[in-house]
Structure formats: C-alpha cells, structure tokens
Design a protein around this motif. Structure first.
Motif, PDB file in Angstrom:
ATOM      1  N   GLN A  50      61.751  24.144  42.759  1.00  0.00           N
ATOM      2  CA  GLN A  50      62.880  24.491  43.636  1.00  0.00           C
ATOM      3  C   GLN A  50      63.425  25.873  43.288  1.00  0.00           C
ATOM      4  OE1 GLN A  50      65.712  21.317  43.130  1.00  0.00           O
ATOM      5  NE2 GLN A  50      64.277  19.732  43.774  1.00  0.00           N
ATOM      6  N   ASN A  51      63.563  26.117  41.997  1.00  0.00           N
ATOM      7  CA  ASN A  51      64.050  27.420  41.542  1.00  0.00           C
ATOM      8  C   ASN A  51      63.123  28.542  41.997  1.00  0.00           C
ATOM      9  OD1 ASN A  51      63.433  29.399  38.943  1.00  0.00           O
ATOM     10  ND2 ASN A  51      65.611  29.260  39.439  1.00  0.00           N
ATOM     11  N   LEU A  52      61.815  28.302  41.918  1.00  0.00           N
ATOM     12  CA  LEU A  52      60.838  29.305  42.353  1.00  0.00           C
ATOM     13  C   LEU A  52      60.960  29.560  43.848  1.00  0.00           C
ATOM     14  CD1 LEU A  52      58.470  31.078  41.391  1.00  0.00           C
ATOM     15  CD2 LEU A  52      56.939  29.186  41.956  1.00  0.00           C
ATOM     16  N   ALA A  53      61.190  28.491  44.624  1.00  0.00           N
ATOM     17  CA  ALA A  53      61.375  28.644  46.071  1.00  0.00           C
ATOM     18  C   ALA A  53      62.620  29.481  46.358  1.00  0.00           C
ATOM     19  CB  ALA A  53      61.483  27.273  46.734  1.00  0.00           C
ATOM     20  N   LEU A  54      63.700  29.226  45.618  1.00  0.00           N
ATOM     21  CA  LEU A  54      64.930  29.999  45.816  1.00  0.00           C
ATOM     22  C   LEU A  54      64.724  31.473  45.455  1.00  0.00           C
ATOM     23  CD1 LEU A  54      67.640  27.530  44.448  1.00  0.00           C
ATOM     24  CD2 LEU A  54      67.013  27.980  46.820  1.00  0.00           C
ATOM     25  N   LYS A  55      63.955  31.726  44.401  1.00  0.00           N
ATOM     26  CA  LYS A  55      63.647  33.112  44.040  1.00  0.00           C
ATOM     27  C   LYS A  55      62.836  33.792  45.147  1.00  0.00           C
ATOM     28  CE  LYS A  55      63.710  32.708  38.988  1.00  0.00           C
ATOM     29  NZ  LYS A  55      62.883  32.677  37.746  1.00  0.00           N
ATOM     30  N   TRP A  56      61.899  33.036  45.693  1.00  0.00           N
ATOM     31  CA  TRP A  56      61.080  33.598  46.774  1.00  0.00           C
ATOM     32  C   TRP A  56      61.951  33.947  47.969  1.00  0.00           C
ATOM     33  CZ3 TRP A  56      60.015  32.980  51.844  1.00  0.00           C
ATOM     34  CH2 TRP A  56      58.893  33.623  52.351  1.00  0.00           C
ATOM     35  N   VAL A  57      62.854  33.041  48.328  1.00  0.00           N
ATOM     36  CA  VAL A  57      63.751  33.299  49.456  1.00  0.00           C
ATOM     37  C   VAL A  57      64.610  34.535  49.173  1.00  0.00           C
ATOM     38  CG1 VAL A  57      65.726  32.412  50.753  1.00  0.00           C
ATOM     39  CG2 VAL A  57      63.806  30.893  50.235  1.00  0.00           C
ATOM     40  N   HIS A  58      65.169  34.594  47.983  1.00  0.00           N
ATOM     41  CA  HIS A  58      66.026  35.733  47.623  1.00  0.00           C
ATOM     42  C   HIS A  58      65.263  37.052  47.719  1.00  0.00           C
ATOM     43  CE1 HIS A  58      68.085  38.506  44.791  1.00  0.00           C
ATOM     44  NE2 HIS A  58      69.184  37.933  45.256  1.00  0.00           N
ATOM     45  N   ASP A  59      64.010  37.037  47.286  1.00  0.00           N
ATOM     46  CA  ASP A  59      63.230  38.279  47.226  1.00  0.00           C
ATOM     47  C   ASP A  59      62.573  38.649  48.557  1.00  0.00           C
ATOM     48  OD1 ASP A  59      63.897  38.419  44.562  1.00  0.00           O
ATOM     49  OD2 ASP A  59      61.974  37.641  43.842  1.00  0.00           O
ATOM     50  N   ASN A  60      62.354  37.664  49.445  1.00  0.00           N
ATOM     51  CA  ASN A  60      61.533  37.919  50.633  1.00  0.00           C
ATOM     52  C   ASN A  60      62.208  37.653  51.970  1.00  0.00           C
ATOM     53  OD1 ASN A  60      58.634  38.441  49.464  1.00  0.00           O
ATOM     54  ND2 ASN A  60      59.435  36.687  48.329  1.00  0.00           N
ATOM     55  N   ILE A  61      63.377  37.054  51.974  1.00  0.00           N
ATOM     56  CA  ILE A  61      63.972  36.633  53.247  1.00  0.00           C
ATOM     57  C   ILE A  61      64.343  37.821  54.124  1.00  0.00           C
ATOM     58  CG2 ILE A  61      66.418  36.521  52.568  1.00  0.00           C
ATOM     59  CD1 ILE A  61      64.367  33.910  54.585  1.00  0.00           C
ATOM     60  N   LYS A  62      64.482  39.007  53.527  1.00  0.00           N
ATOM     61  CA  LYS A  62      64.773  40.213  54.333  1.00  0.00           C
ATOM     62  C   LYS A  62      63.662  40.466  55.346  1.00  0.00           C
ATOM     63  CE  LYS A  62      62.698  43.247  50.848  1.00  0.00           C
ATOM     64  NZ  LYS A  62      62.933  44.343  49.870  1.00  0.00           N
ATOM     65  N   ASN A  63      62.436  40.073  55.012  1.00  0.00           N
ATOM     66  CA  ASN A  63      61.305  40.271  55.917  1.00  0.00           C
ATOM     67  C   ASN A  63      61.384  39.369  57.137  1.00  0.00           C
ATOM     68  OD1 ASN A  63      60.055  42.182  54.144  1.00  0.00           O
ATOM     69  ND2 ASN A  63      59.362  40.471  52.882  1.00  0.00           N
ATOM     70  N   PHE A  64      62.247  38.377  57.094  1.00  0.00           N
ATOM     71  CA  PHE A  64      62.459  37.475  58.227  1.00  0.00           C
ATOM     72  C   PHE A  64      63.830  37.702  58.862  1.00  0.00           C
ATOM     73  CE2 PHE A  64      59.489  35.620  55.280  1.00  0.00           C
ATOM     74  CZ  PHE A  64      58.505  35.085  56.079  1.00  0.00           C
ATOM     75  N   GLY A  65      64.488  38.770  58.449  1.00  0.00           N
ATOM     76  CA  GLY A  65      65.794  39.090  59.019  1.00  0.00           C
ATOM     77  C   GLY A  65      66.946  38.397  58.345  1.00  0.00           C
ATOM     78  N   GLY A  66      66.729  37.893  57.133  1.00  0.00           N
ATOM     79  CA  GLY A  66      67.777  37.176  56.427  1.00  0.00           C
ATOM     80  C   GLY A  66      68.494  38.036  55.405  1.00  0.00           C
ATOM     81  N   ASN A  67      69.721  37.627  55.086  1.00  0.00           N
ATOM     82  CA  ASN A  67      70.551  38.347  54.123  1.00  0.00           C
ATOM     83  C   ASN A  67      70.470  37.646  52.767  1.00  0.00           C
ATOM     84  OD1 ASN A  67      72.549  39.616  52.649  1.00  0.00           O
ATOM     85  ND2 ASN A  67      74.110  39.472  54.244  1.00  0.00           N
ATOM     86  N   LYS A  68      69.877  38.284  51.797  1.00  0.00           N
ATOM     87  CA  LYS A  68      69.707  37.657  50.487  1.00  0.00           C
ATOM     88  C   LYS A  68      71.026  37.496  49.734  1.00  0.00           C
ATOM     89  CE  LYS A  68      68.605  41.720  47.632  1.00  0.00           C
ATOM     90  NZ  LYS A  68      67.597  42.291  46.706  1.00  0.00           N
ATOM     91  N   TYR A  69      72.066  38.148  50.210  1.00  0.00           N
ATOM     92  CA  TYR A  69      73.382  38.009  49.591  1.00  0.00           C
ATOM     93  C   TYR A  69      74.251  36.993  50.332  1.00  0.00           C
ATOM     94  CZ  TYR A  69      71.919  42.311  47.322  1.00  0.00           C
ATOM     95  OH  TYR A  69      71.221  43.259  46.605  1.00  0.00           O
ATOM     96  N   GLN A  70      73.641  36.244  51.227  1.00  0.00           N
ATOM     97  CA  GLN A  70      74.375  35.258  52.020  1.00  0.00           C
ATOM     98  C   GLN A  70      73.507  34.005  52.154  1.00  0.00           C
ATOM     99  OE1 GLN A  70      75.560  36.832  55.849  1.00  0.00           O
ATOM    100  NE2 GLN A  70      77.595  35.934  55.711  1.00  0.00           N
ATOM    101  N   ILE A  71      73.209  33.395  51.011  1.00  0.00           N
ATOM    102  CA  ILE A  71      72.326  32.224  50.970  1.00  0.00           C
ATOM    103  C   ILE A  71      73.137  30.988  50.593  1.00  0.00           C
ATOM    104  CG2 ILE A  71      70.386  31.147  49.763  1.00  0.00           C
ATOM    105  CD1 ILE A  71      69.159  33.941  49.476  1.00  0.00           C
TER     106      ILE A  71
END
Length: 467
Positions: A90-111
């Motif tokens: 789960q932690n690895l998934a959260l790290k992936w989201v934090h590091d890569n969600i910008k590529n999908f239009g997401g804000n890594k500071y608003q998770i």
C-alpha cells in the motif's frame, strides 16, 4: 474457502474525468481507495469499486490491489520475513501516486486516502507509519481502525508455525520454516491459512498487521498501534472517521438457523475473545468485565432471535464502535489535526450487505449494516439489476455523501453550503457528529453516547486498576 486471484496483484487503476491534455494546467484533487475484506479477500477492481459516482465531482479516483492473507501478512520476526508486506504494498502504491499522478492531471499535494473496514484500518496504519509521511493530506476512515481486535496480530510467529503444522511441518527452526513455506504454492498457502492445526484446542489462525522487530529491513511499524496513538506520532492531516449504526448485522449469517451457535456467540468464552485487547489484555478482571457487558447489553436476559438486536448492538460496539471512538479520542487530543465524525444510518436499496442478509433472516434490526455505505460511493456490479429512480432517497444519498467526501478531498473541509447543515470539527468538550440518513443532521453528542460512555467507563475502571 475458494482460491481466486494471483499473488502477482500489484496493479493500480487510475480513473480521471478528463485527460490531462484537455485540462491543460488545471490539476485535480486525488482520492486513493484502499479496499477492505478482512485483510484476507477482496480487490480494488471496478466491479466492486466503480468510480462512476465520485468522478462526477471533478476528482481523480485511484484504486489498487495488495497482497492478502498469508501472502501479505506472514511474519517470522526476522529480516527475511519481517511482516506487513501488504501494508508496504500500500505504501508503495501511495509513493507511486505521489510521484506519478501529475501525468494523469492530479495534484500530488492534494491526496486523500480512504477505505472501509480492513481498508479503513489500512488507511489508519498508513497514518501511523513514518514510511508514509507526506504522501497524503486527508484521511477518510469508514468502519475500521488499527486498534480493533480484528486488525492486529500480537503473535505472528506463532501463526506462521501453526500454518506450518497444518501443512505437515513439525520443526521448530524459523529458517527451516521459511524454506518449507517457500516450497508451497500460493494456492496451498491461501487454502490452508485459516485452518486449525489442532481442531480440539487450536485457535483459527489469522494473518494480520503486526509489530515488526526494529532492524529487520525497512520497518513499517515497530510499535503496536495503540502505543503510537498514545505518543501522538501519527500524521498531522485532516480526518473524517465514522461507522454505520448497525455494523453488527454482518455477524448474523454465521448463526442463523443454529440455536447452539447463538448461545455460543453470546456466551462468556466468546465475549472474552472479543473484549478490546487494550481494555484487559491478560488482566485478572476479565470475568468482571464480561459480567458488566452482559448486564449492560443484555440486562442478563437470554438472547433469542426475538431480541437479536441486543446482540447486534454488542457486535457493533466490540468490533467497531469502541475502537473507532478510542481513535477519535486520540486524534482529537492533537491540536494540529482536524477531525470530522459521522454516523451512517441510511437504510436503502444500495446497502447490499443488509439486502443480502435480509434474504436469509427475517425481521432484521432497523439501520445500516457493515459496508452498507459503499453502494453510495461506488458503482457496484452486484446491484446493477436494481432500478433506482433519479428522485429516490438512494440518489439523494449518493449526491450527499459524494459531495461531502469530495469537498473534503478538495478543501480538507467536507461542508456544503447547499445542504443546510454545518458539520463541525470534533471537540471532546462539546462533541458533535453528522448523521447521514434520510436527511443530513448534526447531533450534539458522541457517537452512540450511552454505549460509548459504557466503554469509556470500562477503560477508566479496569485499565487504571490493572496498572
């Protein structure tokens, strides 16, 4: 138990309302769902957790899978198998989201991370681990926490050896046990993980989150969760936390049609197993606590199907309310966090847990069963054959809870001006919660106040007398 799925399950699903190229520089809040299933079954796939409702509110929805049961929670207390592999997934998934969600239009500071049941407990564990620090800003916990009895394993090494004995391993060497288990297929491990190695005296084995021994790799958790909560070493973020009002309905299928099981689950020995561990772990006051519980919940009467609601209330509280309320108390002490508390009471057609159980049992107690809130957050294949009017209370409830949850993801504040209620932050001196039922209303008290007061008094009496 059936074997389905695959150990190679670490996949992430990203659902976005519009592709990034369409939105240009307008990044969206992100909501990351951790599925439940008793740490043993389930998935984050869209047949169970379709993003259709939430995504309409201009947020990105992320779901994922993680290893379950023995594959996710085997621990031998060493660097070879330190434990909590699932929480690290789960932690690895959260790290992936934090590091890569910008590529999908997401804000890594608003998770925002959110989950239900074991998924909620998993969310809670992420707030307790230094490995997940800074990976999210908001937390929603639905019907589960790390300090529930069903969410923590005190003796994981014994559980591992119990499984070894079930499979024919009679050695006492940890290294040999690791080698033996690695020789088994994942299917064999899964199918045997809950079996008793001695049906006469052996307890059913559970593989759950545990405390890791410091220095055995990159540790996720080196203290039991209650110790971390007491020390206030948990994430400084905003929290929504709550339960359904009749969580305990979930337990009824286990005893329907078998009077002897009803007698057993309300008997002293079973009650002792379910008393919160933090209240009386190994203390000599257990008989007194059980007597108090029976007096308070049953008034010393015999439980039958005619008064089964008394057992439902007890099951609701020992499995969910007591731990969640205790967690609320720990959170509210820390001035740097905001806490919003709710009680989900809506009883509608999309509550598939109760709908399923109602086919087995007549005259269920009124209220929302465990997981009945999920049908109002996610599109679920299991309820596709239902016809729901656009003007129904079900559709109104979907709009309400999705608005509250996504407002929270956007602003760290769930309030919606158009709803006509003000959901205040929890304050122990003047507690308040939001009742999510046929209407939205605020209640100026603690959750289920008479019952939470009983447990607060029990902690004051028995924990202090045992120290």
């Amino acid at each position: 138990m059936n074997y389905t799925g695959n150990e190679d399950c670490l996949f992430i699903n990203v659902h976005t309302p519009k592709m990034p190229c369409v939105r240009k520089n307008n990044v969206l809040p992100v909501m990351v769902w951790i599925h439940g299933g008793g740490f043993t079954f389930g998935s984050g796939n869209d047949d169970e957790f379709g993003p259709d409702y939430l995504i309409e509110y201009d947020v990105i929805i992320v779901t994922f899978n993680y290893r379950l049961g023995v594959l996710g929670f085997l621990s031998l207390g060493n660097s070879d198998v330190p434990g909590n592999a699932a929480l690290k997934d789960q932690n690895l998934a959260l790290k992936w989201v934090h590091d890569n969600i910008k590529n999908f239009g997401g804000n890594k500071y608003q998770i925002t991370i959110f989950g239900e049941s074991a998924g909620s407990a998993s969310v809670h564990y992420q707030t307790l681990s230094p490995l997940s620090l800074g990976l999210f800003q908001n937390v929603i916990m639905q019907s589960g926490c790390s300090i529930s009895n069903w969410a923590f394993q005190e003796n994981p090494i014994q559980a591992a050896f119990n499984l070894g004995k079930v499979l024919g391993f009679m050695d006492i060497n940890v290294g040999n046990l690791v080698s033996f288990l690695r020789e088994q297929s994942s299917e064999i491990l899964i199918l045997n993980q809950r079996k008793k190695f001695d049906p006469e005296i052996g307890e059913e084995t559970s593989f759950l989150p545990c405390k890791e021994i410091p220095g055995t790799g990159k540790n996720f958790l080196i203290e039991d969760p209650e110790t971390v909560l007491k020390s206030q070493q948990f994430a400084d973020v905003s929290y929504i936390i709550g339960i359904t009002d009749k969580e305990g309905i979930l337990m009824l299928p286990e005893i329907v049609g078998e009077p002897e099981k009803l007698i057993k689950v309300t008997g002293d020995e079973n009650l002792k197993k379910n008393i919160p561990r933090s209240l009386c772990n190994g203390c000599d006051k257990m008989d007194s606590i059980v007597a108090d519980v029976k007096k308070f919940y049953f008034n010393d009467s015999k439980i039958t199907w005619e008064n089964i609601s008394l057992y439902v209330d007890l099951a609701t509280d020992v499995l969910f309310t007591a731990g969640v309320k205790r967690t609320i108390d720990y959170l509210s002490v820390k001035t740097s966090v905001s806490v919003y508390v709710y009680l989900f009471t809506f009883e509608g057609k999309l509550g598939d847990t109760k709908s399923h159980i109602s086919k087995l049992i007549d005259n269920l107690p009124k209220g929302a069963a465990h997981a009945d809130d999920l049908g109002y957050l996610f599109h679920r294949i299991i309820i596709d054959d239902l016809t729901i009017s656009k003007k129904s209370h079900e559709v109104k409830t979907i709009k309400r809870i999705c608005t509250l949850w996504t407002n929270f993801a956007k602003l760290s504040d769930p309030n919606e001006e158009n709803f006509g209620v003000i959901w205040k932050k929890y304050n122990s001196k003047s507690p308040q919660y939001l009742d999510i039922g046929y209407t939205l209303k605020t209640v100026d008290s603690d959750l289920l106040p008479n019952r939470t007061e009983f447990w607060n008094n029990a902690y004051s009496l028995y924990v202090k007398s045992n120290e």
